[in-house]
Scaffold this motif. Structure first.
Motif, PDB file in Angstrom:
ATOM      1  N   MET A  42       6.510   6.610  -4.925  1.00  0.00           N
ATOM      2  CA  MET A  42       7.245   7.716  -4.303  1.00  0.00           C
ATOM      3  C   MET A  42       6.337   8.848  -3.842  1.00  0.00           C
ATOM      4  O   MET A  42       6.824   9.887  -3.391  1.00  0.00           O
ATOM      5  CB  MET A  42       8.310   8.251  -5.275  1.00  0.00           C
ATOM      6  N   ASN A  43       5.039   8.646  -3.945  1.00  0.00           N
ATOM      7  CA  ASN A  43       4.093   9.659  -3.472  1.00  0.00           C
ATOM      8  C   ASN A  43       3.559   9.205  -2.110  1.00  0.00           C
ATOM      9  O   ASN A  43       2.657   8.377  -2.003  1.00  0.00           O
ATOM     10  CB  ASN A  43       2.952   9.814  -4.483  1.00  0.00           C
ATOM     11  N   LYS A  44       4.152   9.763  -1.061  1.00  0.00           N
ATOM     12  CA  LYS A  44       3.855   9.342   0.313  1.00  0.00           C
ATOM     13  C   LYS A  44       2.361   9.401   0.625  1.00  0.00           C
ATOM     14  O   LYS A  44       1.807   8.498   1.247  1.00  0.00           O
ATOM     15  CB  LYS A  44       4.578  10.289   1.267  1.00  0.00           C
ATOM     16  N   ASP A  45       1.715  10.491   0.212  1.00  0.00           N
ATOM     17  CA  ASP A  45       0.296  10.643   0.519  1.00  0.00           C
ATOM     18  C   ASP A  45      -0.537   9.582  -0.182  1.00  0.00           C
ATOM     19  O   ASP A  45      -1.461   9.016   0.399  1.00  0.00           O
ATOM     20  CB  ASP A  45      -0.200  12.034   0.095  1.00  0.00           C
ATOM     21  N   MET A  46      -0.205   9.313  -1.435  1.00  0.00           N
ATOM     22  CA  MET A  46      -0.972   8.299  -2.161  1.00  0.00           C
ATOM     23  C   MET A  46      -0.723   6.910  -1.562  1.00  0.00           C
ATOM     24  O   MET A  46      -1.654   6.107  -1.441  1.00  0.00           O
ATOM     25  CB  MET A  46      -0.624   8.304  -3.655  1.00  0.00           C
ATOM     26  N   VAL A  47       0.505   6.616  -1.195  1.00  0.00           N
ATOM     27  CA  VAL A  47       0.788   5.304  -0.589  1.00  0.00           C
ATOM     28  C   VAL A  47       0.003   5.170   0.708  1.00  0.00           C
ATOM     29  O   VAL A  47      -0.650   4.156   0.964  1.00  0.00           O
ATOM     30  CB  VAL A  47       2.298   5.112  -0.353  1.00  0.00           C
ATOM     31  N   ARG A  48       0.011   6.207   1.520  1.00  0.00           N
ATOM     32  CA  ARG A  48      -0.712   6.177   2.803  1.00  0.00           C
ATOM     33  C   ARG A  48      -2.212   5.988   2.554  1.00  0.00           C
ATOM     34  O   ARG A  48      -2.889   5.253   3.260  1.00  0.00           O
ATOM     35  CB  ARG A  48      -0.418   7.485   3.549  1.00  0.00           C
ATOM     36  N   LYS A  49      -2.718   6.621   1.505  1.00  0.00           N
ATOM     37  CA  LYS A  49      -4.151   6.577   1.242  1.00  0.00           C
ATOM     38  C   LYS A  49      -4.589   5.274   0.575  1.00  0.00           C
ATOM     39  O   LYS A  49      -5.621   4.708   0.913  1.00  0.00           O
ATOM     40  CB  LYS A  49      -4.527   7.755   0.339  1.00  0.00           C
ATOM     41  N   TYR A  50      -3.794   4.788  -0.380  1.00  0.00           N
ATOM     42  CA  TYR A  50      -4.255   3.661  -1.188  1.00  0.00           C
ATOM     43  C   TYR A  50      -3.569   2.329  -0.843  1.00  0.00           C
ATOM     44  O   TYR A  50      -4.136   1.277  -1.090  1.00  0.00           O
ATOM     45  CB  TYR A  50      -4.039   3.952  -2.677  1.00  0.00           C
TER      46      TYR A  50
END
Lengths: 485, 485
Positions: free
Chosen positions: B240-248
């Motif tokens: 649910m962490n958009k930035d982390m999903v996009r990054k990792y």
């Protein structure tokens, strides 16, 4: 000080007896990224020291073919009659970087490409305004300009006008990398930059949050360098570290790597130890010892199910990526006798079946009845009218395979044609090379560039020759300037 | 203390005014992993405190269908007439984990599965010795035992005798997860374990190399808990962490996640900040809102090129993985009117083309001539004799599609059927949940379990329902015991 030094555990200055040397900007690794970082930091007025583990300079850049991905209308592109714009280059590179691309880095890299070209020329790098239009992994003689990616691909053409962007320094065949590094080394030697060879960085020295130096093994001793402004890690990736490949990029673990022996991930580990985040660690560049170039990309790739899966005229790491994504990682190239007459690099191509008809090939090689033959029927029918509605292979490589006998060449994972060459994941960095923590904060005093960081090239599928050296030299420069500030 | 607390920057004890509470084992997160860690630490004699960000317990485990991957011959398997051995279970799980699997964790998990079953029963978890043999994402009534992965797959059968291993606590339909957590909560409440809800862990407290506590926001205040023995991070993944999903895990970034809102990656970030390495960060479990179950897996998946790419009767996240791996992430399910009569979950299936013949479907949907129709001709010809030489679909789902009209249902990335549910990468841990640095050293005082760590399930391709809860509960227990030592 224990003999067992952990790269992931930075030490404090109180653990250093005495600093061996003081400098402003300390650069670890003397490849393309390190040399450019050193030159720029020096140009900013900093005292610069370079530490290199090997006895010679160059590292991965030296071993490569030396192509640099430059565009936007370089003098070489113009002299060879090509039109390119920063906007087209950016659109292409963005597509090539895929969903993990770093937008801001891409924008700067492409927007500054003409400036970067000029800077390289200024350092003494010579480009030869000759164009090679064939399909090879490098220009076969002294030509500087060539196509090196999938610019002419069907999807790519929809977003960007294609232009050749691989710029090889004037050098014969694959000597471009060694030539590039010899030139950069000469530029370094014309300055007061200090270079220490055979100096192995072991771990970083941190004072509070700030990286202030590096502990090394040098001349048989533990010696510490103090960096007043910043440390720039340019130590390459981790393709030669079996444990790291198995842990972070397991897909690459089943083929023998052909990287620079110093690509052990040491810089990445030191950066992690200092609090740096790592991204894109599962990706790497996969080379193919022989790939359908020239006549061969008129062949047809099929998987075990007898289906095509990629345009055979694509860049070799894209082909490799797709071959290795097929069920059980099995793939084959179908050729006919008309294209199997070209001599180069045959030895590596294992013929596993020959047949007078596709039905015979299909049966003898164990494909299900009506699969390979249907694929070839469709391919030939469309190729006869210059079309490939499935994968949009370029018309110049489309012709029906209709000259028996037909052969099946092995491109499966165990065929021995695949060689991972370098990794594409590493420390997360700002556009100025600042190493970032997992919450996005810059770690004071710490920078990274080249394959120690995650930069422009992000995956085998979108790779184009020259992206890694282009990224390493350009962001190496930015890191050097930022560290000198 | 600044209001802006960085999860990646642990603080020192000198930055804590006063400890709010002392405990031996401090567990962050009250889902399946946290509850089991707490119970085992308590059983070892430790004083245990659980901190949970939500107002209720359960987290992702509660939201799930509650299946637990258990085997090796459990009483439920035996009662339902199935034979299983730890060796078969291990061989299957190893294959499912793929090249990134952790051999030692797999060996322990499978070898201890009967013991883990008994322990769960001992906590009050009830299993109902009834078997459901249909193809669904969960048992539709109160049955406990079902097939939940690819155990009957062609390649899997070659390495392990298939057995159903999903064990759902006695509960109706998808209520298994809530029931499991209610039971574990009751077990916790029968002890002296302290639970604080609405307590948000912000960052770890470190003294030298050792993690000694957690700073939290609690009742509007910053309060710090001191853990004399260890801190166990059981905070879920980062879907649910958009930035982390996009990054990792950028591949998951283009579909709307359906995870637990607390899966923000906070535990992973705190672990990184304390020096923990992260692995497998690019992988996640992808759910499909409706998947060819029952009659539907008699349909045929094709890509834009009209080719098949997977056995349609596989587990849904494997199907999703392969659909999303096709060119331009486009995929379709071909059905005929005989199988398009089953009612459930139609709404989500978008019919994008209908035709009286495959040739008509092919033409109207824009496939190249002779592609889809050849695929269907081959499929039907083999299905008529109960064979699928291409992907080895089980004979029970093989029949020729020969009842027009035929329809094409959309399974492309933008069709709205895909929902990433949880991530499969996280902190690198030992088999006892010790968080490991990138050089493999345990960080004193720090443990992790569940999706905050990288455990048994490693990829969507090999996922089987129950692997994540199985891993979370089993390794949660091990982490709790180790932390209490």
């Amino acid at each position: 000080m224990s003999a067992e030094i952990d790269p992931c555990s930075p030490i404090g200055p109180e653990q250093i007896g005495e600093w061996f040397e003081y400098t402003d900007v300390l650069i670890v690794g003397y490849g393309g990224a390190g040399a450019c970082a050193a030159l720029e930091a020096h140009a900013c007025g900093a005292k610069v020291t370079v530490l290199e583990v090997s006895s010679g300079s160059g590292s991965t850049t030296s071993l490569s073919g030396g192509q640099i991905y430059l565009g936007g209308g370089t003098p070489i592109q113009t002299a060879c009659g090509f039109t390119d714009t920063p906007r087209d280059m950016e659109a292409y590179v963005r597509m090539a970087s895929g969903s993990s691309g770093d937008d801001e880095k891409i924008r700067l890299y492409c927007g500054d490409s003409l400036e970067h070209y000029a800077w390289l020329v200024n350092q003494g790098v010579e480009f030869n305004p000759e164009y090679y239009g064939g399909k090879h992994t490098n220009t076969p003689e002294y030509q500087s300009l060539a196509w090196s990616g999938n610019e002419k691909g069907y999807r790519e053409r929809l977003v960007a006008r294609p232009a050749p962007r691989a710029h090889k320094p004037r050098a014969f065949w694959e000597d471009g990398g060694a030539t590039l590094m010899a030139t950069l080394r000469k530029a370094v030697e014309a300055t007061s930059i200090t270079v220490h060879h055979e100096t192995r960085a072991l771990t970083l020295v941190k004072e509070g949050e700030r990286v202030i130096g590096v502990l090394c093994r040098h001349d048989g001793q533990l010696r510490a360098w103090r960096a007043r402004c910043g440390v720039v890690l340019c130590c390459g990736g981790f393709i030669m570290n079996k444990d790291m490949v198995r842990k972070y990029a397991p897909r690459l673990a089943d083929a023998t790597p052909i990287g620079n022996p110093a690509d052990t991930g040491s810089g990445i580990l030191m950066g992690i130890g200092a609090g740096g985040a790592v991204v894109n660690m599962n990706e790497g560049f996969i080379s193919v010892i022989w790939y359908p170039s020239g006549e061969f990309c008129k062949g047809v790739f099929v998987n075990q199910q007898g289906n095509r899966f990629v345009n055979e005229d694509c860049y070799h790491s894209r082909g490799a990526h797709h071959c290795l994504n097929q069920p059980e990682r099995k793939a084959y190239l179908v050729v006919d006798s008309a294209i199997y007459t070209e001599p180069p690099m045959y030895a590596a191509a294992k013929v596993i079946e020959v047949g007078e008809t596709f039905a015979e090939l299909e049966r003898d090689a164990g494909f299900a009845e009506g699969t390979l033959s249907a694929t070839m029927e469709t391919y030939n029918r469309f190729a006869a009218v210059g079309e490939d509605p499935l994968f949009h292979k370029s018309p110049e490589f489309l012709r029906p395979l209709d000259q028996p006998p037909y052969a099946l060449l092995d491109f499966s994972i165990d065929s021995g044609v695949y060689y991972p060459a370098f990794t594409l994941g590493g420390l997360d960095t700002s556009v100025d090379g600042q190493v970032l923590s997992a919450s996005g904060k810059a770690i004071p005093g710490l920078y990274a560039a080249g394959r120690t960081s995650a930069g422009i090239p992000r995956n085998a599928e979108g790779y184009a020759s020259g992206l890694s050296i282009g990224d390493a030299t350009y962001f190496g420069r930015r890191a050097g300037r930022a560290a000198a500030r």
